[in-house]
Design a protein around this motif. Structure first.
Motif, PDB file in Angstrom:
ATOM      1  N   ILE A  84     -20.035  15.919 -20.496  1.00 22.26           N
ATOM      2  CA  ILE A  84     -20.211  17.372 -20.579  1.00 22.26           C
ATOM      3  C   ILE A  84     -19.798  17.972 -19.227  1.00 22.26           C
ATOM      4  O   ILE A  84     -20.179  17.457 -18.171  1.00 22.26           O
ATOM      5  N   ILE A  86     -20.181  21.270 -17.115  1.00 25.02           N
ATOM      6  CA  ILE A  86     -21.035  22.456 -17.111  1.00 25.02           C
ATOM      7  C   ILE A  86     -20.503  23.450 -16.088  1.00 25.02           C
ATOM      8  O   ILE A  86     -20.699  23.310 -14.873  1.00 25.02           O
ATOM      9  N   PHE A 101     -31.615  24.662 -20.683  1.00 28.04           N
ATOM     10  CA  PHE A 101     -31.828  23.465 -19.845  1.00 28.04           C
ATOM     11  C   PHE A 101     -32.955  23.686 -18.827  1.00 28.04           C
ATOM     12  O   PHE A 101     -33.601  22.728 -18.399  1.00 28.04           O
ATOM     13  N   HIS A 105     -39.323  21.114 -20.629  1.00 23.85           N
ATOM     14  CA  HIS A 105     -39.286  20.458 -21.934  1.00 23.85           C
ATOM     15  C   HIS A 105     -39.457  18.948 -21.795  1.00 23.85           C
ATOM     16  O   HIS A 105     -39.444  18.403 -20.685  1.00 23.85           O
ATOM     17  N   HIS A 107     -38.266  15.139 -24.161  1.00 26.90           N
ATOM     18  CA  HIS A 107     -37.506  14.549 -25.262  1.00 26.90           C
ATOM     19  C   HIS A 107     -38.267  13.336 -25.784  1.00 26.90           C
ATOM     20  O   HIS A 107     -39.095  12.751 -25.081  1.00 26.90           O
ATOM     21  N   GLU A 111     -33.857  10.363 -21.128  1.00 26.29           N
ATOM     22  CA  GLU A 111     -32.685  11.174 -20.797  1.00 26.29           C
ATOM     23  C   GLU A 111     -31.918  10.428 -19.707  1.00 26.29           C
ATOM     24  O   GLU A 111     -32.467  10.163 -18.634  1.00 26.29           O
ATOM     25  N   ARG A 113     -28.429  10.396 -17.458  1.00 28.15           N
ATOM     26  CA  ARG A 113     -27.293  11.232 -17.045  1.00 28.15           C
ATOM     27  C   ARG A 113     -26.643  10.635 -15.810  1.00 28.15           C
ATOM     28  O   ARG A 113     -27.327  10.187 -14.887  1.00 28.15           O
ATOM     29  N   PHE A 122     -32.266  17.983 -11.155  1.00 26.70           N
ATOM     30  CA  PHE A 122     -33.282  17.751 -12.174  1.00 26.70           C
ATOM     31  C   PHE A 122     -34.630  17.999 -11.522  1.00 26.70           C
ATOM     32  O   PHE A 122     -34.869  17.545 -10.390  1.00 26.70           O
ATOM     33  N   HIS A 150     -39.686  18.061 -17.788  1.00 25.48           N
ATOM     34  CA  HIS A 150     -38.606  18.212 -16.822  1.00 25.48           C
ATOM     35  C   HIS A 150     -37.756  19.423 -17.160  1.00 25.48           C
ATOM     36  O   HIS A 150     -37.955  20.074 -18.208  1.00 25.48           O
ATOM     37  N   PHE A 152     -33.505  21.230 -15.952  1.00 28.33           N
ATOM     38  CA  PHE A 152     -32.227  20.965 -15.280  1.00 28.33           C
ATOM     39  C   PHE A 152     -31.611  22.294 -14.868  1.00 28.33           C
ATOM     40  O   PHE A 152     -31.698  23.279 -15.601  1.00 28.33           O
ATOM     41  N   ALA A 162     -21.022  15.625 -16.190  1.00 26.25           N
ATOM     42  CA  ALA A 162     -21.968  14.509 -16.325  1.00 26.25           C
ATOM     43  C   ALA A 162     -21.686  13.701 -17.580  1.00 26.25           C
ATOM     44  O   ALA A 162     -21.300  14.245 -18.621  1.00 26.25           O
ATOM     45  N   ARG A 164     -23.374  11.603 -20.514  1.00 23.47           N
ATOM     46  CA  ARG A 164     -24.681  11.533 -21.187  1.00 23.47           C
ATOM     47  C   ARG A 164     -24.724  10.224 -21.959  1.00 23.47           C
ATOM     48  O   ARG A 164     -23.820   9.943 -22.763  1.00 23.47           O
TER      49      ARG A 164
HETATM   50  C1  LIG Z   1     -26.622  17.172 -17.294  1.00 20.54           C
HETATM   51  S1  LIG Z   1     -26.646  17.305 -19.022  1.00 20.54           S
HETATM   52  C2  LIG Z   1     -27.462  18.851 -19.370  1.00 20.54           C
HETATM   53  C3  LIG Z   1     -28.913  18.855 -19.251  1.00 20.54           C
HETATM   54  C4  LIG Z   1     -29.630  18.245 -20.424  1.00 20.54           C
HETATM   55  O1  LIG Z   1     -29.034  17.758 -21.343  1.00 20.54           O
HETATM   56  C5  LIG Z   1     -31.048  18.216 -20.409  1.00 20.54           C
HETATM   57  O2  LIG Z   1     -31.704  17.735 -21.466  1.00 20.54           O
HETATM   58  C6  LIG Z   1     -31.761  18.595 -19.371  1.00 20.54           C
HETATM   59  O3  LIG Z   1     -33.035  18.336 -19.319  1.00 20.54           O
END
Ligand SMILES: CSCCC(=O)/C(O)=C/O
Ligand SMILES: [Fe+2]
Length: 197
Positions: A84, A86, A101, A105, A107, A111, A113, A122, A150, A152, A162, A164
């Protein structure tokens, strides 16, 4: 060739390659600013590891053929990858995505990267809910554990590229805080109390 792939163990001069992190101030100033405390309060790689955050420093100039990256992907099972870019000229719905971002949040998966170009931050919550800012520059590969809160942001340069990575099929869904009822969140919180569990 022997490859040292333990996260956080940097080839060459470790002091010049370690990723920098620090506790943030709570000012409302632009999110792209460093937000350091005065005096600066650094956070060590060991402290980040206690939170489940791991880091490798790689040579991003050779990411397409890098045996070190290949080995990490194999060992960790990072079968999926995409890239990606950005920047306002390359990312569709740039402003909206940056806003998303930067919402706190979590996941349901780790994550992962890898910064191939440019730089970014981050931010992760520590055990006492304080924000730690992690400066990501070219060559930094980071893993944030599933369940950690976290966010971003780009920095003042307004650009990063970046990679992913995912174990298996990617799941992009982010759950904004509060997301405390998820099993993965509770598992993560428990792991902070008892790292050996
Ligand atoms: C560097 S990729 C974009 C950020 C992202 O995907 C994310 O989940 C941030 O917490
Ligand atoms: Fe995220």
């Amino acid at each position: 060739m022997t490859l040292e792939l333990s996260p956080g163990v940097e080839p060459g001069d470790a002091s010049s390659q370690a990723m920098e992190a620090w506790y943030m101030d709570d000012s409302e100033e632009d999110q792209r600013e460093p937000h350091r405390l005065v005096p600066n309060q650094p956070v060590s790689p060991d402290r980040l590891r206690e939170l489940g955050v791991f880091h490798w420093k790689l040579n991003a100039d050779i990411y397409e053929t890098d045996p070190e990256l290949e080995l990490i992907r194999k060992e960790q099972g990072y079968s999926y990858m995409d890239i990606i870019s950005i920047h306002k000229d390359t990312l569709a719905n740039y402003e909206e995505k940056l806003k998303m971002f930067f919402e706190e949040h979590l996941h349901l998966d780790d994550e992962i990267r890898y910064i191939l170009d440019g730089q970014a931050y981050f931010d992760v919550r520590d055990k006492e809910e304080r924000w730690i800012r992690i400066a990501m520059t070219k060559g930094d590969l980071i893993t944030l554990p599933a369940g950690i809160y976290h966010r971003f942001t780009l920095d003042r340069t307004n650009y990063t590229k970046a990679m992913r990575l995912f174990v298996g099929e990617p799941v992009w869904k982010a759950y904004n805080r509060p997301a405390d009822d998820f099993d993965i969140r509770q598992k993560y919180v428990a792991s902070l109390q008892d790292p050996g569990a």
